[in-house]
Write a protein that holds these residues in place. Sequence first.
Motif, PDB file in Angstrom:
ATOM      1  N   ARG A  17      10.755   7.342  -3.772  1.00  0.00           N
ATOM      2  CA  ARG A  17      10.637   7.233  -2.315  1.00  0.00           C
ATOM      3  C   ARG A  17       9.352   6.542  -1.889  1.00  0.00           C
ATOM      4  NH1 ARG A  17      13.751   9.786   1.340  1.00  0.00           N
ATOM      5  NH2 ARG A  17      11.985   9.968   2.771  1.00  0.00           N
ATOM      6  N   LYS A  18       8.293   6.708  -2.658  1.00  0.00           N
ATOM      7  CA  LYS A  18       7.008   6.149  -2.233  1.00  0.00           C
ATOM      8  C   LYS A  18       7.014   4.625  -2.184  1.00  0.00           C
ATOM      9  CE  LYS A  18       3.495   6.821  -4.870  1.00  0.00           C
ATOM     10  NZ  LYS A  18       2.538   7.508  -5.727  1.00  0.00           N
ATOM     11  N   THR A  94       1.203   4.697  -9.134  1.00  0.00           N
ATOM     12  CA  THR A  94       0.030   4.434  -8.296  1.00  0.00           C
ATOM     13  C   THR A  94      -0.580   3.064  -8.580  1.00  0.00           C
ATOM     14  OG1 THR A  94      -1.399   5.547  -9.905  1.00  0.00           O
ATOM     15  CG2 THR A  94      -0.554   6.876  -8.059  1.00  0.00           C
ATOM     16  N   GLU A 121      -2.370   1.671  -5.369  1.00  0.00           N
ATOM     17  CA  GLU A 121      -2.121   2.558  -4.243  1.00  0.00           C
ATOM     18  C   GLU A 121      -3.436   3.031  -3.620  1.00  0.00           C
ATOM     19  OE1 GLU A 121       0.826   6.286  -3.455  1.00  0.00           O
ATOM     20  OE2 GLU A 121      -0.708   6.583  -4.983  1.00  0.00           O
ATOM     21  N   GLU A 124      -0.233   7.064   0.494  1.00  0.00           N
ATOM     22  CA  GLU A 124       1.217   7.019   0.338  1.00  0.00           C
ATOM     23  C   GLU A 124       1.879   5.865   1.076  1.00  0.00           C
ATOM     24  OE1 GLU A 124       3.023  10.501   1.866  1.00  0.00           O
ATOM     25  OE2 GLU A 124       1.969  10.452   3.789  1.00  0.00           O
ATOM     26  N   ASN A 125       1.194   5.285   2.050  1.00  0.00           N
ATOM     27  CA  ASN A 125       1.775   4.191   2.824  1.00  0.00           C
ATOM     28  C   ASN A 125       0.973   2.899   2.750  1.00  0.00           C
ATOM     29  OD1 ASN A 125       3.935   5.813   3.846  1.00  0.00           O
ATOM     30  ND2 ASN A 125       2.511   6.718   5.326  1.00  0.00           N
ATOM     31  N   LYS A 151       3.165   0.152   4.702  1.00  0.00           N
ATOM     32  CA  LYS A 151       4.548   0.533   5.001  1.00  0.00           C
ATOM     33  C   LYS A 151       4.691   0.717   6.505  1.00  0.00           C
ATOM     34  CE  LYS A 151       6.590   3.371   2.172  1.00  0.00           C
ATOM     35  NZ  LYS A 151       7.113   4.600   1.489  1.00  0.00           N
ATOM     36  N   ASP A 154       9.694   3.773   6.946  1.00  0.00           N
ATOM     37  CA  ASP A 154       9.853   4.539   5.715  1.00  0.00           C
ATOM     38  C   ASP A 154      11.313   4.564   5.257  1.00  0.00           C
ATOM     39  OD1 ASP A 154      11.211   6.447   7.223  1.00  0.00           O
ATOM     40  OD2 ASP A 154       9.587   7.919   7.179  1.00  0.00           O
TER      41      ASP A 154
END
Length: 214
Positions: A17-18, A94, A121, A124-125, A151, A154
């Motif tokens: 999902r990330k 990550t 990373e 998370e976004n 992002k 989502d």
Amino acid sequence: AEILWHNQIGRYQGLPRKIQGVWWMDGNVAPELFANLGGNPFHPERRTVEIILGSPLNWSYETKWLGYLEAFLVCVGHNLVNSKIEAQFNESYTYAKLQLTICCGCDFGRWAFRQAWAMQEVDENTWTRLGFNYSCCTLDPTPHYMYTLRKVIDADGRKLPAFADLMGQLTGKLPTENPKTLDQVILVPNGLDTRLLIAPGMVHGPDAAMSTPL
């Protein structure tokens, strides 16, 4: 952005999902704006996504001559030399090494651009796109900043805070060193082929978008 998300529903093929959703390439000097990994081959055993350049509905380009040129070139590369970017992630998803390949895995990024790419990373976004330069046959391990992936939508279709910043830049309300066009070019399926589609105001969502095939 919502056009790309809407057309990838059900096509994330087990992607974590990330890394799902629509990503804004903030600060990218190339004539590109959005990326979406949905619909691309995913190999969970290798933690690798094959980003097929020129495949439908996974990228957007500016409605300027450089944007049209890049869209044309990725279509040609897709059909003639099987061009793709292989994103190989670490176990925690990550960090990813990015390799631009053609034909049977030839490292096109290395010999054409003298570069290797990666993304790291931040949260998370947010991810940072990094570049590494080759000196002769040696890769310099010191990365340089290229741009930031943010992002904006989502995996569930919700607009994230970065969406407001994106719109601020596109409408001129927020300053940016790399202004982009509000209208974007995307590649869409057309039977067995791929054609260009001009999507005015595509960042506002599918209800606001009118499309004109070239």
